[in-house]
Scaffold this motif. Structure first.
Motif, mmCIF file in Angstrom:
data_model
loop_
_atom_site.group_PDB
_atom_site.id
_atom_site.type_symbol
_atom_site.label_atom_id
_atom_site.label_comp_id
_atom_site.label_asym_id
_atom_site.label_seq_id
_atom_site.Cartn_x
_atom_site.Cartn_y
_atom_site.Cartn_z
ATOM 1 N N THR A 1 2.129 6.097 -7.245
ATOM 2 C CA THR A 1 1.030 6.841 -7.868
ATOM 3 C C THR A 1 1.355 8.328 -7.887
ATOM 4 N N VAL A 2 1.763 8.852 -6.723
ATOM 5 C CA VAL A 2 2.086 10.276 -6.647
ATOM 6 C C VAL A 2 3.267 10.593 -7.558
ATOM 7 N N VAL B 1 -3.914 0.236 -4.464
ATOM 8 C CA VAL B 1 -4.471 1.184 -3.502
ATOM 9 C C VAL B 1 -5.873 0.751 -3.080
ATOM 10 N N LEU C 1 0.831 -1.205 0.000
ATOM 11 C CA LEU C 1 0.000 0.000 0.000
ATOM 12 C C LEU C 1 0.870 1.261 0.000
ATOM 13 N N ILE D 1 0.957 4.075 -3.035
ATOM 14 C CA ILE D 1 0.675 5.509 -2.896
ATOM 15 C C ILE D 1 1.866 6.311 -3.418
#
Lengths: 199, 645
Positions: free
Chosen positions: B185-186, B216, B178, B182
């Motif tokens: 993705t960012v 996610v 997870l 994140i």
């Protein structure tokens, strides 16, 4: 918490790394609570020989504590707005108020849990009781973590490290806090407001 | 463990950050996405071998009727850990290795958005992996299958601590996934080089973005399922207690709502890898780039609507079965689009069958076989016959091994020079491919027949006289051929490294490649790009090398050496290393062991975690002595031309 080394550069989306990460994380949290709420909905009628939801819930009491939690969202907004104006004093005041309102909600939950246990609804009494305590417990842990974040902000402010230019940090904690409140609206509706079976 | 020199200039009230002292200390404190990628890859390959050995044990046991190599109980543990290890400790982290290493390079960034969180992801994953395997010596490994169906996973039917290790261990690796999701993705959304809009990103980065979003949203669902299991086993909760009216199908729904997206979490990185390899070695741009991207996105969405096809035989009712049967057939469409696009990319191209290309073509052909047997599962009447037979085992190994492992090997051969500065032997690579292809088909091809003959999954042995003997023996021989091919790969790695010792690094562009990562020298320097490139087109690197003459023919306009950066920039501002990701991660398995054996153990674990979090927050973002100069001429353009999405 912040990795400021990279955030000083402009980003493609115009949203800072930290804030975007919080939004993505909250998206993930939706599924966490979604799965927990689904589990509760599956088991709300499975109270076996223990107390039924309709016998045990004290809706007026929980409504008051829900109101307390929702008001904490208002004070959170006031805290951010104060800091954005550069009003450090009011920022501290509203951060503290938000944390206290959150703590009051948690206090209400502790009271509710102990009185349920006294009335014979333990964690292992029935599928309903396991699902109830798990869902509301997870929410309570989220509120408690939020309180820790708020207190960290407050301590950091008292040490002189929370200035107008850091208002995004408060905004990001605020995002989390509002999310936890919004989730409670769903949980409160699903658990308490939907007509409940009695034994 | 801190022996860094005390700084005279450091800000008061904060901890110092470690400095790279060379050697192992560099690796345990690193926040460099490339080193973390290598750590992921090396660890995952170790667990790939561990899971492979477990598979060999299974095949030894099943080679002949009435096998006696493993007892029934050990057999259950071995096949459970084989699945768990291959999926969570080998395939997923191998994809993470490629993602970590390549995504920042492919989008023209210096690192990921959160370098310390990236290190945290790796160490937490390693902690979870070690924790899961500790179960072998601490009371028995998990024995309820990687899917852990309730109530079989409950304390009554699985009384050893194995399933506790399963539930807590996967929870720990889930945290790693997870956090990493994140972070990446960012990174992809926020850190693209100037000019690189979303639709100029390489297909690999696109597929990884879809994977991160699937992670996610899928990881919290398995997290809830695992919490319910832990609470049931440890605290007597009644989530799966049928005597009290609980419904064990709840586990299956939660597990497969995670589990089916997980299938795409596993396969899409491989799809991304071969979408880079095939155009490079066909000497053509990828056919239908937008279709490729959108079909990946479509798979990502539709992957959420097919989970109950794992449950056709569990009595979910004819309406559900019909609906999920249809949605499962539909999801074959975007997958078919991808396969057609790869074929069309190769069509009319000047194909060069390097080892990487062979593995990529292996993916197309083997995955197609697995995809077709998958469509036979979508037809629920047929599936009722196939459920829990070796036909299912054959199917998912064709997609997981044929689709994923072949793709990852393709990636190894393709990007090895990028990472290590020398090529793997092409000759050994081709032998590696052919041996693996033969072994793979010998192992899993016969399982179709065994399944249709009625041999059920997960049985530890079978009696003679059912016609299972021949094909089981063939499969067992095949499994050892696969093992040989992996051994050839390991030999290749060693031999190539020895050969390359003392030699100059290979040139920056050994394959005449297409995407940005090849604009840096091989191996990639610590700061990635001397100057962040300004991107004008898809396949930017290729377009800088080639143009068209007045008759419209494609001509070379620049050599790779002219286009590539030489990696000589100095004083580039990079994030400083940190101890705390490692300390935090070491606390997690202690808490896990504490939950299983003695709550006292959670105290040191908890202190390590909370303490390192605070140290993390108060640690200065940068080493005050570190370089702060930006040797980055394109910075002004970066501010002006950052693409808005």
């Amino acid at each position: 918490m912040s990795e400021a080394a990279t955030t000083e550069h402009p980003t493609n989306t115009g949203i800072s790394h930290n804030k975007l990460a919080m939004w993505v994380f909250l998206g993930s949290e939706c599924l966490l609570f979604g799965a927990l709420i689904s589990t509760y909905l599956l088991y709300r009628n499975e109270f076996h020989t223990g107390p039924a939801p309709g016998d045990i819930f004290d809706i007026p009491f929980t409504s008051v504590s829900s109101f307390v939690l929702l008001m904490s969202s208002l004070t959170m907004v006031l805290a951010l707005s104060a800091l954005k104006r550069g009003d450090i004093r009011n920022n501290r005041l509203w951060l503290l108020t938000t944390a206290l309102l959150g703590a009051l909600f948690i206090g209400g939950q502790v009271y509710e849990f102990t009185s349920f246990v006294r009335e014979g609804l333990g964690f292992t009494t029935s599928p309903f009781s396991s699902a109830f305590f798990t869902l509301t417990g997870f929410h309570g842990i989220h509120v408690s973590l939020g309180i820790v974040m708020l207190m960290s902000l407050l301590i950091s402010s008292l040490r002189g490290n929370l200035k107008e230019k850091n208002s995004e940090t408060v905004e990001i904690v605020g995002l989390y806090w509002h999310f936890v409140d919004v989730v409670w609206i769903f949980i409160f509706t699903v658990i308490y407001l939907v007509p409940n079976p009695t034994s | 463990m801190t022996d860094t020199a005390v700084e005279t200039t450091r800000p008061i009230g904060v901890y110092t950050r470690p400095k790279g002292g060379g050697g192992w200390r560099d690796w345990v404190t690193t926040v460099d996405h490339k080193k973390i990628g290598i750590l992921y890859g090396a660890t995952a390959l170790v667990f790939f071998v561990v899971g492979g050995c477990e598979a060999l044990l299974i095949r030894l046991q099943l080679a002949t009727p009435n096998g006696t190599i493993l007892g029934a109980d050990t057999y259950n543990q071995v096949f459970t850990m084989h699945g768990v290890t291959m999926i969570f400790l080998a395939a997923m982290p191998l994809a993470a290795a490629f993602g970590n290493y390549l995504i920042p390079l492919q989008i023209g960034a210096r690192d990921v958005a959160f370098p310390r969180l990236n290190a945290l992801s790796f160490w937490v994953f390693l902690a979870g992996a070690i924790f899961l395997n500790l179960s072998w010596v601490l009371g028995g490994a998990p024995d309820g299958g990687w899917f852990g169906y309730a109530p079989n996973s409950g304390i009554i039917y699985s009384p050893s601590v194995g399933m506790d290790f399963y539930a807590i261990g996967l929870q720990i690796t889930g945290i790693a996934s997870l956090v990493s999701a994140i972070n990446l993705t960012v990174t992809i959304l926020n850190m693209r080089a100037p000019g690189m809009t979303l639709f100029k990103m390489p297909v690999f980065t696109w597929m990884m973005l879809v994977v991160q979003l699937l992670l996610v949203f899928a990881m919290p669902v398995i997290a809830v399922a695992l919490f319910l299991l832990i609470f049931s086993r440890q605290f007597g909760a009644n989530f799966f207690n049928t005597e009290m009216g609980a419904d064990p199908l709840l586990w299956q729904h939660l597990f497969w709502i995670f589990g089916h997206p997980e299938v795409y979490i596993l396969i899409l990185p491989s799809f991304g890898i071969i979408s880079e390899v095939i155009p490079t070695f066909s000497r053509k741009p990828i056919f239908g780039y937008e279709f490729m991207v959108f079909s990946g996105i479509a798979i990502g969405f539709m992957g959420w609507g097919v989970w109950a096809h794992h449950m056709f035989a569990s009595g979910i009712g004819p309406l559900s079965v019909a609906a999920f049967s249809l949605s499962t057939m539909f999801i074959a469409v975007p997958t078919g689009v991808k396969i057609l696009n790869w074929l069309a990319t190769m069509w009319g191209g000047k194909i060069k069958f390097t080892a990487a290309m062979l593995f990529a073509v292996g993916v197309i052909s083997m995955f197609t076989i697995g995809g077709l047997s998958g469509v036979t599962h979508a037809m629920s009447p047929a599936d009722t016959q196939q459920t829990d037979t070796y036909y299912v085992v054959a199917h998912f190994h064709y997609v997981i091994f044929g689709g994923i492992i072949f793709g990852l090997f393709s990636g190894f051969y393709f990007w090895w020079p990028k990472v290590f500065g020398h090529m793997l032997s092409e000759k050994l690579g081709k032998i590696n491919f052919w041996v693996m292809l033969v072994g793979f088909n010998m192992t899993f091809g016969p399982m179709h027949t065994l399944g249709l003959q009625g041999m059920s999954r997960r049985i530890d042995t079978y009696s003679p006289g059912f016609g299972f003997e021949l094909w089981n023996m063939v499969a067992s021989i095949g499994s050892f051929i696969i093992a040989t091919s992996v051994l050839i790969f390991v030999i290749n790695v060693i031999v190539s490294a020895v050969k390359a010792k003392g030699q100059p690094h290979c040139g920056p562009d050994p394959w005449d490649a297409r995407s940005l990562e090849w604009m840096t020298p091989n191996p990639t320097p610590e700061h990635n790009f001397d100057e962040v490139p300004v991107v004008e087109s898809l396949d930017e690197f290729w377009h800088r090398k080639y143009g068209t003459d007045e008759e419209g023919r494609i001509v070379r306009v620049a050599t790779a050496e002219e286009v590539c950066q030489d990696g000589s920039a100095t004083g580039v501002h990079l994030p400083s290393p940190s101890y705390w990701p490692l300390v935090f991660s070491a606390g997690l398995p202690l808490v896990g062991l504490g939950l299983i054996f003695s709550l006292w153990l959670t105290i040191p674990g908890g202190i390590m975690m909370v303490g390192s979090l605070f140290a993390w927050v108060f640690e200065p973002v940068d080493d005050p002595d570190g370089p702060h100069g930006h040797h980055d001429d394109s910075e002004e353009t970066a501010t002006e031309e950052a693409p808005v999405v």
